[in-house]
Design a protein around this motif. Sequence first.
Motif, short mmCIF file in Angstrom:
data_model
loop_
_atom_site.label_atom_id
_atom_site.label_comp_id
_atom_site.label_asym_id
_atom_site.label_seq_id
_atom_site.Cartn_x
_atom_site.Cartn_y
_atom_site.Cartn_z
N MET A 5 0.85 -1.19 0.00
CA MET A 5 0.00 0.00 0.00
C MET A 5 0.88 1.24 0.00
O MET A 5 1.75 1.40 0.85
CB MET A 5 -0.90 -0.02 1.24
N LYS A 6 0.66 2.12 -0.96
CA LYS A 6 1.49 3.31 -1.12
C LYS A 6 0.70 4.54 -0.68
O LYS A 6 -0.37 4.82 -1.20
CB LYS A 6 1.94 3.45 -2.57
N ILE A 7 1.27 5.28 0.28
CA ILE A 7 0.56 6.39 0.91
C ILE A 7 1.35 7.69 0.75
O ILE A 7 2.57 7.71 0.88
CB ILE A 7 0.33 6.11 2.41
N LEU A 8 0.62 8.77 0.46
CA LEU A 8 1.20 10.11 0.45
C LEU A 8 0.47 10.97 1.47
O LEU A 8 -0.76 11.03 1.47
CB LEU A 8 1.08 10.75 -0.94
N ILE A 9 1.24 11.63 2.34
CA ILE A 9 0.69 12.60 3.29
C ILE A 9 1.08 13.99 2.81
O ILE A 9 2.26 14.26 2.58
CB ILE A 9 1.25 12.37 4.71
#
Length: 234
Positions: free
Chosen positions: A1-5
């Motif tokens: 799972m690839k997440i950007l904040i």
Amino acid sequence: MKILIVEDEEVAARGLERLLRELLGKKISSLHVEKSLLGSRCFLQENPIDLLFLDLNLDGDFGFDLLKESSAASFITIITSGNTAEAILAFEYGVLDFVPKPISRERLEKALKKYFSNSGQNQTKYIGIKEDHHLKLIPTKEILYIEADDKKVKLFQKNGKIVSHYKSLELLSKILPGNFKRIHRSYIVNQRYINQILVSPGGSYQVELVTGIKLKMGRNYYKDLKATLYAKVS
């Protein structure tokens, strides 16, 4: 799972990252933090993601610009903000959830459960598409049905136009309003434009739209849709 904040407050960004790593653990394959809209746009051009956590106010920049752009993208967006009024407006552009600041573990966990579920009851009013490098917002009320097209989908509109969108059918099902119903692994239909359900003697099912278009319907979806349409009539 690839997440950007996308968060310009360092303490808030670190706190959100810590909670995400605690809650998701090995499900996270990458997690990146950007502080500005410009940096976020550059990152998204080069890196595919699954989930965006977006603060709507970034050191003077207005996060709604990125939010509108993300409505045309393949990932899901969750808003983090201290401004409830802005967050409510954001739901019109297909965000999955709003997590108010300061972010609590319990509220974030609830948003993540929503991400991993398949039921959407949002108030999304627009779906974004890219045409000739320009963003165009399609009102959901103008969409007859949506058809899976490999990893993308096709949006079939009332005016006869067909456009492509980069979210999958599964992701769209999380953010569309409740009047959009899954009828087949390849179709989501706007319930408002359903004329009737057709059942053949052989036991196959079709949904006929008010335009006369007939779409194949999966047996597993028949009872739920029939009950929904009956409740609507009664």
